[in-house]
Scaffold this motif. Structure first.
Motif: not given
Lengths: 809, 355
Positions: A455-484
């Protein structure tokens, strides 16, 4: 890191896209690219020749005379020095008139300038061209003989159409991918490109079936934090020969030297998936089991670069039983490496703790492709994937290779997938642009995130190759969307906020006024010096006094420059010395901070002073002290902080101040600095003239005195009457005392007392000086007459004994 | 009697005609009209005559006096006119001849640019702030989302001090310091602050690297601050700072632990004016057409929390600018070592105050 375009195309179809466009788009969405080079550039002139006949050279044992044809059946004579040239071979030839292109230096090739080929005579035999080795073509460092092409290569065809050689190579700025473990292999970049161009990423390497039973090396992990996962596999039937051209040229294009097939395949997998692997010669491991443990202090091992290294307890080791056989994640050991006679492998594909690897690698000064990847926090899932990828590739090029037994994987992959909620409102708020839902889902999907709409947006499952370091929170996903989406596509919007005057830090503005006035009115030049003071400068500036406590840098850029300055003066004096070689007279100032370790604030930080230091120096002529004294008084009046210069300076922390020729700068009795002669011993030690005047203002002390609002004084109605007064006094009598005397004997009339000359000379009695003042008289109710002057001088004469002097003239 | 007047007239008019410069005219004026001047004496001599001759003599004398007076005045006026003409036609003036030299001071070029930036940003409502150069590990790293084993701690080549403090590696610690100061007694947005200052990284010094360098940090915290605002603010400021109307900027991903998302802001190269089209650029921009000038980003929620600000209620952007870079671009300085070299031959080349 280098990326090969040909290699990327194994993962995603990039046809129709210019390499420069790829560079531009990766720069805008993913990482910084330093540039593009071409591999195999200029090799279009190399053609396939068919060796019809090979004869010995009549005049040289090591040379051959070959008859080579190029598809038209016409034999062309070429002299060749390679031992392996033989009748019937297909070879790479550069014919007269063409130029063999230059080869740049790289680990995989040998640098060579461009070489024009002409018809020539070699030991009396004519030669029309050159049969090339891989080294000469810039394809490898291999110079054992000429490059022999597959028998089906058509004579006369261009070499570049026969072999997969020519490539574009992107040079990635490694700093820009430090936070992205997934980008340390071609597949990671291919995934980015697939997302950028909306193309399909090829499926991940599929699993190969592994036997359920068979030979295995037992693996024991002592420390699961240091080694979260360790996959091991035994392979038989391995032939450690030369890798096929398609593998070697891809490796060469990205600067990786080819060694032998098993090692080349481990390197290929690392450069493909980002997962470093190590192949041990199984025979050297024998029946022992593998232990992953930390080194014991004093333990030693020789790495495969031949260097014996002393280990520390923080270094993680791979051991065969107890014998170290590899520095985990950094480099294998010399004793177990794969060689030409290797028949069976123990393959390691593990995951190591990033900081552990980084610290060991830094401590040992040993950086490798493996350590560079592990220190970015690799994905434990990748360790297993890489094993399958390796097996498939090895078997393709070495069909005799077989997997001897099941995978050893004592830890397994215990990482749970991470789920992060991304709210539509947050995404919009942070980027400042509204994106439609489909766009967001498409971007995340292309980057292999699992996406479920809520309802509020998206439930996002982080692939393992992104989960070890750079993706841990909502703002990290905002970066993904923004840069693409590309930040450049975000329309700019002015800030909208309450209009309020900014708070003023008076200290900063005071410093600014001081600097600007001093540069203008005082004709002083501002200098910057380091916060470190060289020992030699300090020694010269303080040598005769006890050393004050200095903060020290533990990792100085030079061994004699460890101390942090307490005051600005010593380095400023050093600046003065250099400049006096060029200029006869200088006026320098420096604004800066000094640190006093003996004082601490609540955070444990050392006491800080903000100072403005001055040096006026001249190689000859009168001492600049009087000028500096007046300059400082004027400067401080100009910035609204009038001061008193009357008492001798009593500070002790600055031994470069002349002990008897200094005046304190005071505000309301509080000391805020000094003006002084440079201590003569310091002048001598620093090779400065004794005609050097110094001053220092403690800006915060000055500020504490507040600023004085100027008050208007009505203009005098009646003219003022200047009276010259010359007084002969003892040499020790202070001007201030005399001026006060001249004031107090007629306080109603005296408006101003100003010294215009001090005379010390032979015409005076010994021990005396003459002080010559202009005393300005003025009355508020009448014009003064000559009689008033006479009366005033009379008073002076009458009372001059009070100061032990006499009126002259 | 008439003869006498006639004779005197001729004599005096001749004297007037003979006097060609200011001095001789002045002397003549004294001779004729001074206290014992000849004309005055002539007029006065009437008293020596018999009564009956006096009227005629007086009349003639006064007439002569008036005539001579007028002639002398005319001569003097003519002479002044000629003198003025001579003065105006003088060819002996040398416009290149200097006066006595005036000592001149100078501000360090980084100070000059720093003051200009302060003027620009304070005019937009930013506060000018400062922080300590000797900084704690907490403010320099921990509070900025750079935890203990983060590689940034090593890659930034920190100068560590013997008391476990360090020389700040960036001006960013002042972000959290400023937020804490502003939230101590309840936060009243907006918070807009710039922090120019000295930073340190343990690098070997050469033509383009310095271990002591100057940065300017900027921070904006408010409700609803977005990347779109950051782009606008930065574009506006850079246009003024670099003094270029042809300015183009581009924002691309950049990674800094204390922002998320993080950006690198590039400007089109001022030397080749290249862009991302077909331009091959120049050596300054390494043939890309762009120059990296400003790392920036949306402040990481953890950093806002460290500063006592609720990241759900407020968002923020921050930027950091290398001041040496800006100064070098502006003045065309090609050796970064000159800034800390203390050489007056360099420093005196910047006699201006901030624009």
């Amino acid at each position: 890191m280098k990326l090969s375009l040909r290699w990327l195309q194994r993962h995603v179809d990039l046809s129709g896209i210019e390499p420069r466009q790829i560079l531009a788009d990766l720069t805008m969405s993913t990482a910084e690219i330093d540039g593009i080079t071409r591999f195999g550039e200029g090799l279009e002139c190399v053609v396939v020749g068919h060796v019809l006949r090979r004869d010995k050279h009549p005049g040289a044992d090591r040379l051959s005379v070959c008859a080579v044809e190029f598809g038209d059946g016409v034999p062309v004579q070429i002299v060749c020095g390679a031992p392996n040239v033989a009748t019937g071979q297909k070879v790479a030839v550069v014919r007269p008139g063409s130029t063999l292109p230059a080869v740049p230096a790289s680990p995989a090739t040998t640098a060579r300038p461009a070489t024009p080929i002409a018809a020539t005579k070699i030991r009396g035999v004519e030669s029309f061209g050159m049969i090339c080795s891989e080294q000469e073509l810039g394809l490898s460092a291999d110079h054992d003989g000429i490059l022999v092409l597959p028998p089906d290569a058509p004579a006369g065809a261009r070499l570049v159409d026969v072999l997969p050689i020519q490539d574009h190579v992107f040079e990635i700025d490694n700093k820009s991918i430090n936070h992205r473990p997934d980008l340390w292999g071609h597949r990671g970049f291919a995934r980015e490109l697939a997302a950028i161009y909306g193309r399909t990423l090829s499926p991940a390497p599929a699993s190969v079936p592994l036997p359920a039973a068979g030979r295995q090396v037992q693996v024991h992990i002592d420390d699961h934090k240091g080694c979260p996962r360790y996959c091991g596999l035994v392979l038989d039937g391995v032939v450690a020969g030369k890798s096929p051209p398609e593998l070697r040229y891809l490796l060469a294009a990205v600067g990786q030297r080819a060694i032998n097939l098993p090692v080349d395949v481990t390197n290929f997998v690392m450069l493909d998936l980002g997962q470093p692997m190590h192949a041990f010669d199984l025979e050297r491991i024998g029946a022992r089991s593998v232990h992953v443990r930390f080194a014991r202090g004093g333990e030693r091992m020789t790495t495969l670069d031949g260097v014996e290294r002393e280990l520390a307890g923080s270094d993680l080791l791979i051991c065969a039983d107890d014998e170290p056989v590899a520095l985990a994640g950094i480099m294998g050991g010399a004793g177990t490496m794969v060689g030409a006679d290797t028949k069976a492998l123990f393959l390691e594909s593990a995951n190591f703790h990033a900081a552990t690897i980084r610290r060991s690698s830094m401590r040992l000064g040993l950086r490798s492709d493996a350590s560079a990847r592990f220190e970015k926090a690799q994905d434990p899932a990748n360790a297993e994937l890489a094993v399958h990828h390796f097996v498939r590739l090895l078997q393709r090029w070495c069909p005799s290779a077989t997997v001897a037994g099941p995978l050893s994987d004592p830890a397994g992959n215990r990482v749970e997938p991470k789920t992060v909620a991304l709210r539509r409102a947050r995404l919009r708020g942070k980027l400042g642009v509204a994106l439609d839902d489909a766009r967001v889902a498409a971007i995340l999907g292309a980057l292999e995130f699992g996406v479920r709409v809520t309802a509020e947006g998206w439930e996002v499952v982080v692939p393992s190759f992104r989960a070890t370091k750079d993706i841990s929170g909502e703002d990290d996903l905002i970066e993904e969307v923004g840069r693409m989406f590309r930040y450049d596509n975000i329309p700019e919007v002015p800030l909208r906020s309450a209009v309020v005057p900014p708070a003023r830090d008076e200290e900063l503005f005071l410093v600014r006024r001081l600097l600007e006035v001093a540069a203008g009115d005082l004709a002083t030049s501002e200098v910057y010096n380091y916060s470190f003071v060289p020992d030699a400068v300090l020694q010269a500036a303080t040598g005769h006094a006890t050393a004050a406590p200095y903060l020290r840098v533990q990792n100085p850029t030079a061994p004699d420059t460890t101390r942090i300055r307490r005051h600005v003066l010593p380095s400023l004096l050093a600046s003065a010395r250099g400049n006096l070689r060029e200029f006869a007279t200088i006026r320098l100032m420096e604004h800066g901070k000094g640190y006093h370790g003996e004082v601490r604030d609540q955070h444990g930080l050392p006491g800080e002073v903000r100072e403005l230091g001055f040096v006026f120096a001249t190689r000859q002529g009168p001492h600049p002290y009087p000028e500096l004294r007046e300059a400082i008084a004027r400067l401080l009046r100009r910035v609204g902080c009038p001061v008193e210069l009357a008492r001798a300076w009593a500070g002790s922390d600055q031994p470069w101040v002349h002990p008897h020729r200094s005046v304190a700068i005071e505000r309301g009795g509080v000391e805020v600095g000094y003006v002084a002669h440079l201590h003569p011993a310091v002048a001598a030690a620093m090779d400065l003239p004794t005609t050097t005047a110094i001053a220092c203002i403690d800006v915060r002390a000055l500020l504490r005195g507040g600023s004085v609002a100027t008050k208007f004084e009505p203009l005098p109605v009646y003219p003022r009457l200047p009276v010259d007064v010359a007084l002969l006094v003892d040499a020790a009598t202070q001007v201030g005392a005399v001026a006060a005397f001249l004031q107090r004997i007629e306080p109603q009339l005296v408006r101003q007392v100003q010294l215009f000359e001090v005379y010390r000379g032979e015409r005076l009695p010994p021990g005396k000086k003459s002080l010559n003042f202009t005393v300005t008289l003025g009355a508020h109710d009448r014009t003064l007459q000559d009689a008033d002057e006479a009366r005033y001088l009379g008073l002076v004469r009458e009372r001059v004994a009070e100061i032990g002097g006499e009126l002259r003239g | 009697m008439e003869d006498r007047h006639q004779q005197l007239r001729q004599q005096w008019l001749a004297a007037i005609a003979a006097a060609t410069d200011a001095e001789s005219l002045a002397a003549l004026e004294t001779r004729l009209f001074g206290p014992k001047g000849e004309v005055v004496e002539l007029v006065r001599s009437v008293t020596t005559l018999p009564k009956e001759q006096r009227p005629a003599f007086g009349k003639a004398s006064n007439q002569l006096k008036g005539e001579i007076e007028q002639a002398l005045q005319q001569a003097m006026q003519r002479q002044r006119g000629l003198a003025l003409q001579r003065e105006l036609a003088a060819g002996d003036f040398d416009p290149t001849e200097p006066g006595p030299s005036q000592p001149c001071g100078s501000l360090h070029p980084i100070t000059i640019v720093q003051h200009e930036l302060v003027d620009l940003f304070t005019s937009m409502g930013f506060t000018w702030a400062d922080g300590p150069e000797v900084e704690s590990e907490h403010f320099n790293f921990d509070a900025l989302n750079i935890p203990g084993d983060h590689p940034a701690r090593e890659s930034q080549d920190t100068f560590w001090l013997d008391d476990r403090n360090l020389l700040r590696t960036h001006t960013s610690p002042v972000q959290v310091r400023t937020m804490l100061r502003c939230t101590k007694d309840g936060f009243e947005p907006p918070l807009k602050v710039i922090v120019p200052g000295r930073c340190f990284r343990a690098e070997t010094v050469d033509k383009s690297h310095e271990h002591t360098f100057y940065q300017m940090e900027g921070l904006v915290v408010d409700r609803g601050v977005s990347t779109a605002n950051l782009i606008h603010t930065m574009k506006t400021c850079l246009r003024v700072i670099l003094g270029r109307s042809d300015l183009k900027v581009r924002l691309r991903p950049g990674f800094f632990p204390f922002v998320e998302p993080g950006f690198e802001l590039d400007v089109n190269c001022p030397f080749c004016r290249g862009d991302d089209g077909d331009s091959r650029g120049c050596s300054v921009c390494k043939h890309s057409g762009w120059i990296e000038i400003l790392p920036c980003g949306m402040v990481h929620p953890r950093v806002l929390r460290e500063g006592g600000i609720d990241p759900e209620e407020y968002t923020a952007f921050a930027f950091g600018m290398g001041l040496q870079r800006v100064v070098m671009l502006r003045y065309g300085i090609d050796d970064i070592r000159l800034f800390m070299g203390g050489d007056l031959r360099f420093l005196r080349q910047f006699p201006e105050v901030s624009r």
